[in-house]
Design a protein around this motif. Sequence first.
Motif, mmCIF file in Angstrom:
data_model
loop_
_atom_site.group_PDB
_atom_site.id
_atom_site.type_symbol
_atom_site.label_atom_id
_atom_site.label_comp_id
_atom_site.label_asym_id
_atom_site.label_seq_id
_atom_site.Cartn_x
_atom_site.Cartn_y
_atom_site.Cartn_z
ATOM 1 N N LEU A 43 -6.441 -10.715 -3.101
ATOM 2 C CA LEU A 43 -5.392 -9.789 -2.681
ATOM 3 C C LEU A 43 -5.160 -8.684 -3.710
ATOM 4 O O LEU A 43 -4.490 -7.691 -3.426
ATOM 5 C CB LEU A 43 -4.098 -10.549 -2.407
ATOM 6 N N ALA A 44 -5.749 -8.824 -4.903
ATOM 7 C CA ALA A 44 -5.638 -7.792 -5.936
ATOM 8 C C ALA A 44 -6.310 -6.493 -5.509
ATOM 9 O O ALA A 44 -6.091 -5.449 -6.125
ATOM 10 C CB ALA A 44 -6.248 -8.288 -7.248
ATOM 11 N N ALA A 45 -7.085 -6.522 -4.435
ATOM 12 C CA ALA A 45 -7.739 -5.312 -3.932
ATOM 13 C C ALA A 45 -6.745 -4.370 -3.255
ATOM 14 O O ALA A 45 -7.100 -3.236 -2.914
ATOM 15 C CB ALA A 45 -8.851 -5.684 -2.951
ATOM 16 N N ALA A 46 -5.504 -4.785 -3.082
ATOM 17 C CA ALA A 46 -4.482 -3.932 -2.462
ATOM 18 C C ALA A 46 -4.296 -2.662 -3.282
ATOM 19 O O ALA A 46 -4.405 -2.674 -4.518
ATOM 20 C CB ALA A 46 -3.165 -4.689 -2.349
ATOM 21 N N GLU A 47 -3.995 -1.569 -2.604
ATOM 22 C CA GLU A 47 -3.797 -0.284 -3.291
ATOM 23 C C GLU A 47 -2.588 -0.314 -4.219
ATOM 24 O O GLU A 47 -2.605 0.303 -5.281
ATOM 25 C CB GLU A 47 -3.603 0.845 -2.271
ATOM 26 N N LEU A 48 -1.535 -1.007 -3.814
ATOM 27 C CA LEU A 48 -0.331 -1.109 -4.635
ATOM 28 C C LEU A 48 -0.004 -2.578 -4.856
ATOM 29 O O LEU A 48 -0.041 -3.375 -3.927
ATOM 30 C CB LEU A 48 0.839 -0.400 -3.951
ATOM 31 N N ARG A 49 0.338 -2.918 -6.123
ATOM 32 C CA ARG A 49 0.629 -4.308 -6.486
ATOM 33 C C ARG A 49 1.953 -4.349 -7.249
ATOM 34 O O ARG A 49 2.095 -3.679 -8.268
ATOM 35 C CB ARG A 49 -0.514 -4.865 -7.324
ATOM 36 N N TYR A 50 2.881 -5.126 -6.726
ATOM 37 C CA TYR A 50 4.221 -5.196 -7.290
ATOM 38 C C TYR A 50 4.619 -6.635 -7.583
ATOM 39 O O TYR A 50 3.987 -7.569 -7.122
ATOM 40 C CB TYR A 50 5.251 -4.631 -6.298
ATOM 41 N N TYR A 66 -3.319 -9.269 -10.599
ATOM 42 C CA TYR A 66 -2.760 -8.136 -9.873
ATOM 43 C C TYR A 66 -2.296 -7.003 -10.780
ATOM 44 O O TYR A 66 -2.164 -5.878 -10.317
ATOM 45 C CB TYR A 66 -1.570 -8.569 -9.016
ATOM 46 N N ALA A 67 -2.005 -7.283 -12.043
ATOM 47 C CA ALA A 67 -1.393 -6.294 -12.937
ATOM 48 C C ALA A 67 -0.244 -5.602 -12.206
ATOM 49 O O ALA A 67 -0.225 -4.383 -12.042
ATOM 50 C CB ALA A 67 -2.435 -5.285 -13.425
ATOM 51 N N PRO A 68 0.741 -6.387 -11.743
ATOM 52 C CA PRO A 68 1.792 -5.828 -10.888
ATOM 53 C C PRO A 68 2.819 -4.980 -11.626
ATOM 54 O O PRO A 68 3.108 -5.208 -12.792
ATOM 55 C CB PRO A 68 2.451 -7.074 -10.304
ATOM 56 N N LEU A 69 3.353 -4.014 -10.918
ATOM 57 C CA LEU A 69 4.430 -3.174 -11.410
ATOM 58 C C LEU A 69 5.748 -3.817 -10.989
ATOM 59 O O LEU A 69 5.959 -4.090 -9.802
ATOM 60 C CB LEU A 69 4.316 -1.772 -10.796
#
Length: 186
Positions: A43-50, A66-69
């Motif tokens: 799911l890390a392929a998502a354009e935005l990760r929060y 994910y390196a989420p924001l």
Amino acid sequence: MLVTLIAAARTSPLLETRFGDDRPLDAAGWQALERAVPALAPLAAAELRYCSPTAGSRQTGEVLGYAPLAQPALRDCDMGRWSGLTLAEVTAREPAAVDAWLTDPRAAPHGGEALLSFISRVGGWLDTRPLADDGRIVAVTEASVIRAAMLYALKAPPHAYWRTEIYPLSVVSLHGARGQWNLRLG
């Protein structure tokens, strides 16, 4: 747009969960997360990760790659003076206030955020995501936030919040855009 919400891994046993809890993952949470990595890492392929700003959500997102924001709007419901207490502790001290909180979605006897306000905040976050129709977002957050998002998407009555269970590392997807969300299972 597809928004995939993942419940953070466990931070404490259920009966020890405290309102406004910001503890890191516990040993059982780390073990479950390690087992879930193969299924959830893609799911890390998502354009935005929060993620929500809590330690457990940030740790879950980082381990999954994910390196989420961190998003303040994805934080748990503000429980005011009940923060740091368990439901059992609050019920022993303020049984009438707990009853009001559980039965009236506009009530905030704890001095924090009412359930309706919480659901609206989470819905507002969903409705303001900046992606095209085919965009993908992944967000790691608390189960309570996912419950609120589901109710908002389905336009379900607020009392359904208390009848919805989300377990650690559960995945829920919402498809749509501003005010027109569909729950996607499977």
